[in-house]
Design an enzyme around this catalytic site. Sequence first.
Site, PDB file in Angstrom:
ATOM      1  N   GLN A 119      30.781  70.117 -92.315  1.00 42.90           N
ATOM      2  CA  GLN A 119      30.398  71.513 -92.090  1.00 42.90           C
ATOM      3  C   GLN A 119      29.775  71.691 -90.707  1.00 42.90           C
ATOM      4  O   GLN A 119      28.938  70.889 -90.297  1.00 42.90           O
ATOM      5  CB  GLN A 119      29.389  71.970 -93.146  1.00 42.90           C
ATOM      6  CG  GLN A 119      29.144  73.473 -93.058  1.00 42.90           C
ATOM      7  CD  GLN A 119      27.984  73.950 -93.900  1.00 42.90           C
ATOM      8  OE1 GLN A 119      26.847  73.542 -93.698  1.00 42.90           O
ATOM      9  NE2 GLN A 119      28.257  74.825 -94.850  1.00 42.90           N
TER      10      GLN A 119
ATOM     11  N   CYS B  75      23.412  79.780 -94.138  1.00 43.47           N
ATOM     12  CA  CYS B  75      22.080  79.207 -93.932  1.00 43.47           C
ATOM     13  C   CYS B  75      21.061  80.290 -93.573  1.00 43.47           C
ATOM     14  O   CYS B  75      21.270  81.054 -92.636  1.00 43.47           O
ATOM     15  CB  CYS B  75      22.129  78.142 -92.835  1.00 43.47           C
ATOM     16  SG  CYS B  75      20.531  77.371 -92.579  1.00 43.47           S
TER      17      CYS B  75
HETATM   18  C1  LIG Z   1      17.370  71.404 -98.795  1.00 48.15           C
HETATM   19  C2  LIG Z   1      18.618  72.241 -98.717  1.00 48.15           C
HETATM   20  C3  LIG Z   1      19.491  72.058 -97.654  1.00 48.15           C
HETATM   21  C4  LIG Z   1      20.646  72.833 -97.572  1.00 48.15           C
HETATM   22  N1  LIG Z   1      21.502  72.635 -96.524  1.00 48.15           N
HETATM   23  C5  LIG Z   1      22.653  73.369 -96.442  1.00 48.15           C
HETATM   24  C6  LIG Z   1      23.598  73.138 -95.400  1.00 48.15           C
HETATM   25  O1  LIG Z   1      23.426  72.264 -94.543  1.00 48.15           O
HETATM   26  N2  LIG Z   1      24.710  73.919 -95.396  1.00 48.15           N
HETATM   27  C7  LIG Z   1      24.943  74.893 -96.330  1.00 48.15           C
HETATM   28  O2  LIG Z   1      25.982  75.580 -96.278  1.00 48.15           O
HETATM   29  N3  LIG Z   1      24.078  75.103 -97.337  1.00 48.15           N
HETATM   30  C8  LIG Z   1      22.959  74.359 -97.414  1.00 48.15           C
HETATM   31  N4  LIG Z   1      22.106  74.546 -98.476  1.00 48.15           N
HETATM   32  C9  LIG Z   1      22.485  75.473 -99.551  1.00 48.15           C
HETATM   33  C10 LIG Z   1      23.233  74.726-100.664  1.00 48.15           C
HETATM   34  O3  LIG Z   1      24.440  74.177-100.185  1.00 48.15           O
HETATM   35  C11 LIG Z   1      23.563  75.685-101.827  1.00 48.15           C
HETATM   36  O4  LIG Z   1      24.364  76.736-101.339  1.00 48.15           O
HETATM   37  C12 LIG Z   1      22.324  76.287-102.471  1.00 48.15           C
HETATM   38  O5  LIG Z   1      21.304  75.323-102.656  1.00 48.15           O
HETATM   39  C13 LIG Z   1      22.657  76.962-103.807  1.00 48.15           C
HETATM   40  O6  LIG Z   1      23.189  76.044-104.715  1.00 48.15           O
HETATM   41  P1  LIG Z   1      22.286  75.389-105.911  1.00 48.15           P
HETATM   42  O7  LIG Z   1      21.719  76.541-106.705  1.00 48.15           O
HETATM   43  O8  LIG Z   1      23.236  74.544-106.685  1.00 48.15           O
HETATM   44  O9  LIG Z   1      21.190  74.619-105.218  1.00 48.15           O
HETATM   45  C14 LIG Z   1      20.932  73.795 -98.558  1.00 48.15           C
HETATM   46  C15 LIG Z   1      20.035  73.966 -99.626  1.00 48.15           C
HETATM   47  C16 LIG Z   1      18.897  73.213 -99.710  1.00 48.15           C
HETATM   48  C17 LIG Z   1      17.971  73.421-100.878  1.00 48.15           C
END
Ligand SMILES: Cc1cc2nc3c(=O)[nH]c(=O)nc-3n(C[C@H](O)[C@H](O)[C@H](O)COP(=O)(O)O)c2cc1C
Length: 331
Positions: free
Chosen positions: A70, A100
């Site tokens: 990504q 993000c």
């Molecule tokens: C610590 C952390 C780092 C993340 N880093 C990214 C990232 O680098 N790129 C991205 O598209 N989303 C990033 N996200 C978002 C996650 O990919 C995801 O979209 C979000 O946590 C929702 O999914 P979940 O409810 O399963 O956690 C990050 C989320 C967290 C909590």
Amino acid sequence: MDIRDVLKNNPLVLAPMAGITDFPFRMICKEMGAGLVYSEMLSVEALVREHKRTFGMLHTDTRERPVVFQIFGSKPESMAEAAQIVSLGEVDFIDINMGCPVPKVLRSGAGSALMRDLGLATEIMAAVVGASSVPVTVKIRLGWDAQNIVAVDFARAAERTGIVAVTVHGRTKAQGFSGTADWGMIKVVKDSVGIPVIGNGDVRSGMDARRMIDETGCDGVMIGRAIEGNPWIFREAKQYLETGVVPPLPTLDERKSIMLRHLNDMVRLAGEDIGVLEMRKHLSWYTKGLQGGAEFRERINHMWGVGNIKREIAEYFEGLRTGIPVAHLES
Ligand SMILES: Cc1cc2nc3c(=O)[nH]c(=O)nc-3n(C[C@H](O)[C@H](O)[C@H](O)COP(=O)(O)O)c2cc1C
């Protein structure tokens, strides 16, 4: 590679997570049953300027494939240049980050800031698709805030520019990571485009994954925060999707051996000091809720030297009866 085939074969997707989904952790999730794994987001400006740490983040291995790298940025030219660089490596897809919400990323006009500018976002998608030698995907949120829900417009624009799949995190930028993800909107996006849609937000078990597929019709299920300290979620979810049976939780022995393996792999990749530093959060997550876990975390969070950490892990697990399922947790 056709992303439809990848998701049909196994719809479970490891989310891109900065500081978490590096090579060692992706390998573990892959072995546990993830069908597709995403890298941490990589700054295109850093890539274009040949930033050493970012290039280290490009490390991969055939065993983790198919893998998605990504990228994030806000300038179509830099995005294209970075896509060209990244797609020359051992990578199957490139993903564009449009979700993000971190202030530093937003200030540079990248991440979910792009959800406010469909024109620029479309230009970026077209530039990346044009420059990349592998297929390109995009990860979006529902929109900037509840008054500006634009996921369908973005997904349609993505399809028009040649993007092969869109991940929808069912929250707005304004929501950050709070509230509940709106799976209803994931379904609306799915019903609006012909390209595969990967649903994302609040999947914490195989049952959640099944429910997301049933409720939205999504082609893939992306799991984020629930993987922290729990790569076994892929084993559980895969088995549940395939058989309807929830497998047993990992035993303490398994937990210990994954912790040691993760530590070894990280130190091999990043060197001892950075490896230990990076592992502190993982080791803390692995022991979350376990008896004596708070004391273990307190000790390792002030400890250096991989030998010391290994000894601490061994001693900690010796203090627990091996083979007991991790269901036996303190509250
Ligand atoms: C610590 C952390 C780092 C993340 N880093 C990214 C990232 O680098 N790129 C991205 O598209 N989303 C990033 N996200 C978002 C996650 O990919 C995801 O979209 C979000 O946590 C929702 O999914 P979940 O409810 O399963 O956690 C990050 C989320 C967290 C909590």
